[in-house]
Enzyme design. Structure first.
Site, PDB file in Angstrom:
ATOM      1  N   ASN A 175       0.618  -1.304  -0.293  1.00 44.76           N
ATOM      2  CA  ASN A 175      -0.061   0.203  -0.007  1.00 44.76           C
ATOM      3  C   ASN A 175       0.608   0.836   0.050  1.00 44.76           C
ATOM      4  OD1 ASN A 175      -1.708   2.080  -0.039  1.00 44.76           O
ATOM      5  ND2 ASN A 175      -2.689   1.501   2.708  1.00 44.76           N
ATOM      6  N   TRP A 176       0.796   1.640  -0.805  1.00 37.98           N
ATOM      7  CA  TRP A 176       2.429   2.682  -1.467  1.00 37.98           C
ATOM      8  C   TRP A 176       1.639   4.636  -0.365  1.00 37.98           C
ATOM      9  CZ3 TRP A 176       3.227   2.722  -6.958  1.00 37.98           C
ATOM     10  CH2 TRP A 176       4.160   1.610  -7.052  1.00 37.98           C
ATOM     11  N   LYS A 177      -0.011   4.195  -1.067  1.00 32.81           N
ATOM     12  CA  LYS A 177      -0.959   5.791   0.997  1.00 32.81           C
ATOM     13  C   LYS A 177       0.073   7.040  -0.593  1.00 32.81           C
ATOM     14  CE  LYS A 177      -0.650   3.539   4.842  1.00 32.81           C
ATOM     15  NZ  LYS A 177      -0.227   3.423   6.691  1.00 32.81           N
ATOM     16  N   HIS A 189      -9.401   0.527   4.369  1.00 31.31           N
ATOM     17  CA  HIS A 189      -8.485   0.930   5.545  1.00 31.31           C
ATOM     18  C   HIS A 189      -7.984   2.111   6.682  1.00 31.31           C
ATOM     19  CE1 HIS A 189      -4.037   2.032   6.127  1.00 31.31           C
ATOM     20  NE2 HIS A 189      -3.783   0.964   5.933  1.00 31.31           N
ATOM     21  N   GLU A 219      -6.493   4.782   7.616  1.00 28.51           N
ATOM     22  CA  GLU A 219      -6.542   5.507   7.458  1.00 28.51           C
ATOM     23  C   GLU A 219      -8.111   6.307   6.600  1.00 28.51           C
ATOM     24  OE1 GLU A 219      -3.422   4.595   5.136  1.00 28.51           O
ATOM     25  OE2 GLU A 219      -2.244   4.361   7.315  1.00 28.51           O
ATOM     26  N   GLU A 230      -4.670  -5.079  10.420  1.00 24.33           N
ATOM     27  CA  GLU A 230      -4.150  -4.388  11.104  1.00 24.33           C
ATOM     28  C   GLU A 230      -4.377  -3.609  11.844  1.00 24.33           C
ATOM     29  OE1 GLU A 230      -2.336  -2.465   7.776  1.00 24.33           O
ATOM     30  OE2 GLU A 230      -4.265  -2.104   6.595  1.00 24.33           O
ATOM     31  N   GLY A 279       1.987   2.121  10.649  1.00 25.85           N
ATOM     32  CA  GLY A 279       3.409   3.744  10.252  1.00 25.85           C
ATOM     33  C   GLY A 279       3.530   3.691  12.041  1.00 25.85           C
ATOM     34  N   SER A 313       3.185  -2.289  10.468  1.00 24.74           N
ATOM     35  CA  SER A 313       4.795  -2.035  10.633  1.00 24.74           C
ATOM     36  C   SER A 313       5.119  -3.417  10.267  1.00 24.74           C
ATOM     37  CB  SER A 313       5.352  -1.667  11.807  1.00 24.74           C
ATOM     38  OG  SER A 313       4.353  -0.310  11.760  1.00 24.74           O
ATOM     39  N   GLY A 371       2.911  -1.501   4.564  1.00 24.76           N
ATOM     40  CA  GLY A 371       2.995   0.752   4.320  1.00 24.76           C
ATOM     41  C   GLY A 371       4.670   0.727   3.695  1.00 24.76           C
ATOM     42  N   GLY A 372       4.717   0.983   4.356  1.00 24.62           N
ATOM     43  CA  GLY A 372       6.208   1.778   4.302  1.00 24.62           C
ATOM     44  C   GLY A 372       7.054   1.368   3.972  1.00 24.62           C
TER      45      GLY A 372
HETATM   46  P1  PGA Z   1       2.763   0.225   7.608  1.00 26.25           P
HETATM   47  O1  PGA Z   1       1.410   0.046   7.120  1.00 26.25           O
HETATM   48  O2  PGA Z   1       3.497  -1.282   7.350  1.00 26.25           O
HETATM   49  O3  PGA Z   1       3.662   1.700   7.505  1.00 26.25           O
HETATM   50  O4  PGA Z   1       2.851   0.125   8.903  1.00 26.25           O
HETATM   51  C1  PGA Z   1       0.295  -0.826   6.427  1.00 26.25           C
HETATM   52  C2  PGA Z   1      -1.067   0.027   5.710  1.00 26.25           C
HETATM   53  O5  PGA Z   1      -1.589   1.071   6.560  1.00 26.25           O
HETATM   54  O6  PGA Z   1      -1.440  -1.100   5.198  1.00 26.25           O
END
Ligand code: PGA
Length: 258
Positions: free
Chosen positions: A13-15, A98, A100, A170, A176, A216, A237-238
């Site tokens: 997930n590149w956000k 998600h 967010e 998640e 994050g 993470s 994500g990251g």
């Molecule tokens: P993260 O994000 O790996 O940066 O914690 C995961 C996600 O939001 O899917």
């Protein structure tokens, strides 16, 4: 026996990251590096780059997905993107719910359900994301929150459609933040979710559905998380923004199938 015939799924997930140039370079590196198809791999770039990135990924084993969608086919929904537009751009998957979108943008369980049904109706691999906040975890509500989000997210979704659904657990406090659920805590949540799917649908459906962990996940913890019997991959994500890290996590998934 772990992972009863479930193919691992790893999503990146590149956000709201990358730009046109970096996104193309990233997808090329991932598509070139994933090797065989023992793991289902998807990347979720920002909307505006989807068409170019999906073209770039054509002919590889990589699926390009969207981070969100709207649930109506077309019309007066300023700023929104329909699933028809996504499939038109060769998008094969979509994230719904998600954290967010739930906690920063304010999406309700009802809206997440509408988007989930729209993703499925369009034939997209629909990754329904669920998970508790830190307050909810400390109040002992992890399983209850997951149950509410899964029951509402999958409301009116029949068992015949579940093949298109992946559930991403998640924990919000782990996204994050560099904090990761312990493999045991994540496994407990995943096993409870799988038992819920058995209750809502059937044992067969529960055995078949992929439940992936997000929060993470990185090369240093992917192996021990994915070694858990009910953790069938990850939503990253990251670490998905660095090809070497993302490919190492895919390798950890592949190691589960060896
Ligand atoms: P993260 O994000 O790996 O940066 O914690 C995961 C996600 O939001 O899917």
């Amino acid at each position: 026996m772990p992972h009863i015939n479930r193919k691992p799924f790893v999503g990146g997930n590149w956000k709201m990251n990358t730009n046109a140039t970096d996104g193309l370079a990233l997808v090329e590196a991932v598509a070139d590096g994933i090797g065989n198809d023992s793991v289902d791999v998807a990347v979720y770039p920002p909307f505006v780059y989807l068409r170019d990135i999906a073209s770039k990924a054509q002919g590889s084993n990589l699926v390009v997905g969207a981070q969100d969608c709207w649930y109506e086919a077309k019309g007066a929904f300023t700023g929104e993107v329909s699933t028809e537009m996504l499939t038109d751009c060769r998008v094969g998957s979509v994230l719904t719910g998600h954290s967010e979108r739930r906690h920063v943008i304010g999406e309700s369980d009802e809206l997440v359900n509408l988007k989930t049904k729209a993703g499925i109706a369009a034939g997209l691999v629909t990754v329904l994301c669920v998970g508790e906040t830190l307050d909810q975890r400390e109040a002992g509500q992890t399983d209850a929150v997951n149950e509410t989000q899964i029951r509402s997210g999958l409301a009116d979704v029949g068992e015949g459609s579940l093949g298109l659904v992946v559930i991403a657990y998640e924990p919000v406090w782990a996204i994050g933040t560099g904090k990761t659920a312990t493999p045991e805590d994540a496994q407990n949540a995943h096993a409870t979710i799988r038992a819920l799917i058995a209750l809502m649908y059937s044992q067969q459906a529960a055995n078949a559905i992929r439940i992936i962990y997000g929060g993470s996940m990185k090369p240093g913890n992917a192996n021990e998380l994915m070694a858990m019997p009910d953790i069938d991959g990850g939503l990253i994500g990251g670490a998905a923004l660095t090809p070497g890290d993302f490919l190492a996590i895919i390798q950890a998934g592949a190691a589960q199938t060896a």
